[in-house]
Design a protein around this motif. Structure first.
Motif, PDB file in Angstrom:
ATOM      1  N   PHE A  92      -9.029  25.837 -26.463  1.00 38.09           N
ATOM      2  CA  PHE A  92     -10.346  25.450 -25.968  1.00 38.09           C
ATOM      3  C   PHE A  92     -10.788  26.444 -24.892  1.00 38.09           C
ATOM      4  O   PHE A  92     -10.121  26.581 -23.862  1.00 38.09           O
ATOM      5  CB  PHE A  92     -10.296  24.020 -25.427  1.00 38.09           C
ATOM      6  N   SER A  97     -15.621  22.178 -24.127  1.00 40.25           N
ATOM      7  CA  SER A  97     -15.132  22.129 -25.503  1.00 40.25           C
ATOM      8  C   SER A  97     -13.949  21.177 -25.622  1.00 40.25           C
ATOM      9  O   SER A  97     -13.824  20.459 -26.625  1.00 40.25           O
ATOM     10  CB  SER A  97     -14.754  23.528 -25.987  1.00 40.25           C
ATOM     11  N   TYR A  98     -13.079  21.143 -24.609  1.00 41.33           N
ATOM     12  CA  TYR A  98     -11.964  20.202 -24.681  1.00 41.33           C
ATOM     13  C   TYR A  98     -12.453  18.765 -24.532  1.00 41.33           C
ATOM     14  O   TYR A  98     -11.978  17.866 -25.224  1.00 41.33           O
ATOM     15  CB  TYR A  98     -10.895  20.484 -23.623  1.00 41.33           C
ATOM     16  N   HIS A 100     -15.193  17.504 -25.469  1.00 39.39           N
ATOM     17  CA  HIS A 100     -15.755  17.071 -26.756  1.00 39.39           C
ATOM     18  C   HIS A 100     -14.632  16.633 -27.688  1.00 39.39           C
ATOM     19  O   HIS A 100     -14.730  15.590 -28.358  1.00 39.39           O
ATOM     20  CB  HIS A 100     -16.557  18.201 -27.391  1.00 39.39           C
ATOM     21  N   GLN A 101     -13.554  17.409 -27.741  1.00 42.04           N
ATOM     22  CA  GLN A 101     -12.412  17.028 -28.566  1.00 42.04           C
ATOM     23  C   GLN A 101     -11.800  15.714 -28.082  1.00 42.04           C
ATOM     24  O   GLN A 101     -11.438  14.837 -28.883  1.00 42.04           O
ATOM     25  CB  GLN A 101     -11.350  18.130 -28.527  1.00 42.04           C
TER      26      GLN A 101
END
Length: 276
Positions: A92, A97-98, A100-101
């Motif tokens: 990420f 971005s992390y 969102h995961q």
């Protein structure tokens, strides 16, 4: 939830005594070999979202608001992206971005993701999941194992695995606990053996991920093995098994090895986490 069984009095000898009990055959009215009867079998409960408390860590259901930023910070301590080579997601590039995961992980019921919290510091250091949950058959898999540099190769990491196994076998009464990984992921295969999983074979061309083909190595623990493995973990996790520098006096692999047949050699690979 089923009442938890206690196994602390189990002997460490003959760890493989019950490994092959499920292969016993009998004959039906047509003189065909069939497996052992399970007349009292009932579907198992699904895993709970309860906190699983240990001596060195606890497992909590992932919550982005509580754990997201801390998990990203823990993973960001890695110097490169090799820890994600055999994972389905990552690396990420930034916190957003992390997160969102992590939101996808929180919303999922299968896989059911847990966060590993270091009991001493209260920090979230990694995550793991129960997945491919089959209550009707009593089969479940551990996967999506993402351990940060501070968590890998620590007693906290080992206890996290133990807590999840104990929940599956003792609280929920499952019959089979699976571990699968890319057959080229040597560290994951070695971790499975150390934890007491039995190697079952290679499923060729089982998965396409990251634009490449994956042969999948299968491992399992079954309920007949669990009492002795429980005792192995209990002995290894005792504080007196570690010296003043935190080094283990007795390796877990020496306690679990009798239950784990040797696996074929695998190609040398870079260091990587357990994978899924």
């Amino acid at each position: 939830m089923m009442p938890r069984k206690r196994y602390r009095g189990a002997s460490l000898s003959h760890l493989d005594a019950n490994v092959n009990h499920s292969t016993a055959t009998r004959r039906n009215e047509y003189q065909q070999d069939i497996g052992p009867a399970l007349p009292d079998w009932q579907a198992r409960p699904r895993p709970s979202v309860q906190t699983l408390q240990g001596r060195y860590c606890r497992l909590e259901r992932i919550d982005v608001a509580r754990h997201g930023a801390a998990l990203y910070a823990a993973f960001a301590e890695a110097t490169d992206g090799r820890d994600w080579t055999y994972m389905m997601s990552g690396p990420f590039p930034d916190e957003a971005s992390y997160l969102h995961q992590a939101e996808l992980m929180q919303a999922s019921q299968d896989p059911l993701h847990y966060v590993v919290i270091d009991q001493a510091t209260g920090r979230a250091l990694g995550s793991m999941a129960l997945m491919r949950i089959e209550p009707a058959h009593g089969v479940i898999e551990v996967g999506h194992i993402a351990f940060s540099p501070r968590l890998k190769r620590s007693r906290v990491a080992t206890e996290a695995h133990y807590l999840l196994m104990r929940h599956v076998f003792e609280d929920l009464g499952y019959r089979r606990y699976e571990w699968k990984c890319d057959s080229l992921n040597g560290p994951s295969r070695r971790a499975a053996q150390r934890l007491g999983f039995c190697f079952e074979g290679i499923f060729r061309q089982a998965v396409v991920y990251r634009g490449r083909s994956r042969d999948t190595a299968w491992f399992s623990i079954i309920d007949g093995q669990w009492p002795q493995l429980h005792q192995a973990f209990h002995c290894w996790l005792q504080p007196d098994n570690f010296d003043s520098e935190g080094r283990q006096r007795q390796a877990l692999s020496t306690l679990t090895a009798p239950a784990t047949p040797a696996t074929p050699a695998t190609p040398t690979t870079p260091t990587a986490p357990s994978g899924d």
